[in-house]
Design a protein around this motif. Sequence first.
Motif, PDB file in Angstrom:
ATOM      1  N   VAL A  36      14.090   6.559  -8.836  1.00  0.00           N
ATOM      2  CA  VAL A  36      13.644   6.496  -7.449  1.00  0.00           C
ATOM      3  C   VAL A  36      12.505   5.487  -7.291  1.00  0.00           C
ATOM      4  O   VAL A  36      12.447   4.755  -6.299  1.00  0.00           O
ATOM      5  CB  VAL A  36      13.229   7.899  -6.951  1.00  0.00           C
ATOM      6  CG1 VAL A  36      12.538   7.831  -5.602  1.00  0.00           C
ATOM      7  CG2 VAL A  36      14.446   8.798  -6.869  1.00  0.00           C
ATOM      8  N   GLY A  37      11.616   5.416  -8.277  1.00  0.00           N
ATOM      9  CA  GLY A  37      10.540   4.431  -8.232  1.00  0.00           C
ATOM     10  C   GLY A  37      11.073   3.008  -8.264  1.00  0.00           C
ATOM     11  O   GLY A  37      10.596   2.137  -7.525  1.00  0.00           O
ATOM     12  N   LEU A  38      12.058   2.758  -9.110  1.00  0.00           N
ATOM     13  CA  LEU A  38      12.674   1.433  -9.155  1.00  0.00           C
ATOM     14  C   LEU A  38      13.367   1.097  -7.834  1.00  0.00           C
ATOM     15  O   LEU A  38      13.305  -0.051  -7.361  1.00  0.00           O
ATOM     16  CB  LEU A  38      13.668   1.351 -10.312  1.00  0.00           C
ATOM     17  CG  LEU A  38      13.049   1.340 -11.705  1.00  0.00           C
ATOM     18  CD1 LEU A  38      14.140   1.430 -12.771  1.00  0.00           C
ATOM     19  CD2 LEU A  38      12.202   0.100 -11.905  1.00  0.00           C
ATOM     20  N   MET A  39      14.007   2.090  -7.217  1.00  0.00           N
ATOM     21  CA  MET A  39      14.636   1.848  -5.922  1.00  0.00           C
ATOM     22  C   MET A  39      13.601   1.551  -4.843  1.00  0.00           C
ATOM     23  O   MET A  39      13.825   0.708  -3.973  1.00  0.00           O
ATOM     24  CB  MET A  39      15.499   3.048  -5.514  1.00  0.00           C
ATOM     25  CG  MET A  39      16.756   3.179  -6.324  1.00  0.00           C
ATOM     26  SD  MET A  39      17.947   4.369  -5.685  1.00  0.00           S
ATOM     27  CE  MET A  39      17.028   5.880  -5.723  1.00  0.00           C
ATOM     28  N   ALA A  40      12.449   2.223  -4.901  1.00  0.00           N
ATOM     29  CA  ALA A  40      11.390   1.972  -3.923  1.00  0.00           C
ATOM     30  C   ALA A  40      10.819   0.565  -4.081  1.00  0.00           C
ATOM     31  O   ALA A  40      10.571  -0.125  -3.085  1.00  0.00           O
ATOM     32  CB  ALA A  40      10.280   3.012  -4.073  1.00  0.00           C
ATOM     33  N   VAL A  41      10.634   0.123  -5.315  1.00  0.00           N
ATOM     34  CA  VAL A  41      10.129  -1.232  -5.554  1.00  0.00           C
ATOM     35  C   VAL A  41      11.146  -2.262  -5.081  1.00  0.00           C
ATOM     36  O   VAL A  41      10.784  -3.267  -4.449  1.00  0.00           O
ATOM     37  CB  VAL A  41       9.772  -1.424  -7.046  1.00  0.00           C
ATOM     38  CG1 VAL A  41       9.489  -2.875  -7.361  1.00  0.00           C
ATOM     39  CG2 VAL A  41       8.588  -0.553  -7.413  1.00  0.00           C
ATOM     40  N   ILE A  66       4.568  10.261  -6.940  1.00  0.00           N
ATOM     41  CA  ILE A  66       5.685  10.815  -7.704  1.00  0.00           C
ATOM     42  C   ILE A  66       5.449  10.702  -9.205  1.00  0.00           C
ATOM     43  O   ILE A  66       5.919  11.528  -9.974  1.00  0.00           O
ATOM     44  CB  ILE A  66       7.038  10.200  -7.298  1.00  0.00           C
ATOM     45  CG1 ILE A  66       7.099   8.707  -7.589  1.00  0.00           C
ATOM     46  CG2 ILE A  66       7.354  10.484  -5.850  1.00  0.00           C
ATOM     47  CD1 ILE A  66       8.486   8.103  -7.433  1.00  0.00           C
ATOM     48  N   GLY A  67       4.697   9.677  -9.639  1.00  0.00           N
ATOM     49  CA  GLY A  67       4.373   9.556 -11.058  1.00  0.00           C
ATOM     50  C   GLY A  67       3.489  10.686 -11.543  1.00  0.00           C
ATOM     51  O   GLY A  67       3.710  11.269 -12.609  1.00  0.00           O
ATOM     52  N   GLU A  68       2.471  10.998 -10.762  1.00  0.00           N
ATOM     53  CA  GLU A  68       1.574  12.102 -11.133  1.00  0.00           C
ATOM     54  C   GLU A  68       2.266  13.454 -11.004  1.00  0.00           C
ATOM     55  O   GLU A  68       1.986  14.373 -11.780  1.00  0.00           O
ATOM     56  CB  GLU A  68       0.305  12.066 -10.281  1.00  0.00           C
ATOM     57  CG  GLU A  68      -0.616  10.920 -10.638  1.00  0.00           C
ATOM     58  CD  GLU A  68      -1.115  11.013 -12.066  1.00  0.00           C
ATOM     59  OE1 GLU A  68      -1.527  12.101 -12.507  1.00  0.00           O
ATOM     60  OE2 GLU A  68      -1.073   9.976 -12.752  1.00  0.00           O
ATOM     61  N   LEU A  69       3.160  13.579 -10.037  1.00  0.00           N
ATOM     62  CA  LEU A  69       3.935  14.818  -9.927  1.00  0.00           C
ATOM     63  C   LEU A  69       4.798  15.017 -11.164  1.00  0.00           C
ATOM     64  O   LEU A  69       4.847  16.114 -11.733  1.00  0.00           O
ATOM     65  CB  LEU A  69       4.806  14.772  -8.673  1.00  0.00           C
ATOM     66  CG  LEU A  69       5.612  16.010  -8.340  1.00  0.00           C
ATOM     67  CD1 LEU A  69       4.686  17.184  -8.062  1.00  0.00           C
ATOM     68  CD2 LEU A  69       6.495  15.742  -7.149  1.00  0.00           C
ATOM     69  N   ILE A 109       0.839  -1.210   0.000  1.00  0.00           N
ATOM     70  CA  ILE A 109       0.000   0.000   0.000  1.00  0.00           C
ATOM     71  C   ILE A 109       0.868   1.250   0.000  1.00  0.00           C
ATOM     72  O   ILE A 109       0.652   2.179  -0.783  1.00  0.00           O
ATOM     73  CB  ILE A 109      -0.969  -0.008   1.194  1.00  0.00           C
ATOM     74  CG1 ILE A 109      -2.023  -1.104   1.010  1.00  0.00           C
ATOM     75  CG2 ILE A 109      -1.637   1.348   1.372  1.00  0.00           C
ATOM     76  CD1 ILE A 109      -2.876  -1.345   2.237  1.00  0.00           C
ATOM     77  N   GLY A 110       1.879   1.285   0.860  1.00  0.00           N
ATOM     78  CA  GLY A 110       2.755   2.447   0.926  1.00  0.00           C
ATOM     79  C   GLY A 110       3.542   2.669  -0.348  1.00  0.00           C
ATOM     80  O   GLY A 110       3.672   3.804  -0.826  1.00  0.00           O
ATOM     81  N   THR A 111       4.057   1.596  -0.921  1.00  0.00           N
ATOM     82  CA  THR A 111       4.844   1.713  -2.150  1.00  0.00           C
ATOM     83  C   THR A 111       3.982   2.166  -3.317  1.00  0.00           C
ATOM     84  O   THR A 111       4.383   3.037  -4.102  1.00  0.00           O
ATOM     85  CB  THR A 111       5.528   0.374  -2.476  1.00  0.00           C
ATOM     86  OG1 THR A 111       6.329  -0.013  -1.360  1.00  0.00           O
ATOM     87  CG2 THR A 111       6.399   0.484  -3.705  1.00  0.00           C
ATOM     88  N   VAL A 112       2.792   1.609  -3.427  1.00  0.00           N
ATOM     89  CA  VAL A 112       1.891   2.002  -4.520  1.00  0.00           C
ATOM     90  C   VAL A 112       1.477   3.467  -4.387  1.00  0.00           C
ATOM     91  O   VAL A 112       1.482   4.213  -5.383  1.00  0.00           O
ATOM     92  CB  VAL A 112       0.663   1.071  -4.575  1.00  0.00           C
ATOM     93  CG1 VAL A 112      -0.416   1.636  -5.467  1.00  0.00           C
ATOM     94  CG2 VAL A 112       1.075  -0.304  -5.059  1.00  0.00           C
ATOM     95  N   LEU A 113       1.141   3.904  -3.173  1.00  0.00           N
ATOM     96  CA  LEU A 113       0.774   5.315  -2.985  1.00  0.00           C
ATOM     97  C   LEU A 113       1.947   6.240  -3.313  1.00  0.00           C
ATOM     98  O   LEU A 113       1.761   7.296  -3.931  1.00  0.00           O
ATOM     99  CB  LEU A 113       0.288   5.550  -1.555  1.00  0.00           C
ATOM    100  CG  LEU A 113      -1.077   4.984  -1.221  1.00  0.00           C
ATOM    101  CD1 LEU A 113      -1.378   5.176   0.264  1.00  0.00           C
ATOM    102  CD2 LEU A 113      -2.156   5.624  -2.070  1.00  0.00           C
ATOM    103  N   PHE A 114       3.144   5.855  -2.920  1.00  0.00           N
ATOM    104  CA  PHE A 114       4.328   6.652  -3.222  1.00  0.00           C
ATOM    105  C   PHE A 114       4.565   6.743  -4.727  1.00  0.00           C
ATOM    106  O   PHE A 114       4.827   7.823  -5.270  1.00  0.00           O
ATOM    107  CB  PHE A 114       5.553   6.050  -2.524  1.00  0.00           C
ATOM    108  CG  PHE A 114       6.842   6.729  -2.864  1.00  0.00           C
ATOM    109  CD1 PHE A 114       7.111   8.005  -2.400  1.00  0.00           C
ATOM    110  CD2 PHE A 114       7.790   6.097  -3.656  1.00  0.00           C
ATOM    111  CE1 PHE A 114       8.302   8.638  -2.715  1.00  0.00           C
ATOM    112  CE2 PHE A 114       8.969   6.710  -3.981  1.00  0.00           C
ATOM    113  CZ  PHE A 114       9.235   7.987  -3.509  1.00  0.00           C
TER     114      PHE A 114
END
Length: 66
Positions: free
Chosen positions: A48-53, A21-24, A12-17
């Motif tokens: 950053v998204g790849l690092m979060a995943v 950032i994607g919409e930003l 949930i946290g990763t998807v919301l993040f």
Amino acid sequence: MSYHVKVIAGLIGTVLFLIFIGELSRSISHGFAGFWGGLPFMLIVIVVGLMAVYDYWEECVRRPKK
């Protein structure tokens, strides 16, 4: 914390993040900066998204070796 709670809460946290950032990035690229002005930020967001995943996978999904 149990394994299932970590997986669900982390997902949930990763998807919301990622949505945030994607919409930003999308709003910057479609707005004032234009595509070429927003391209550097878009590349940073992808990294950053790849690092979060990857961090979600390491911390929540992968079971520790015993």
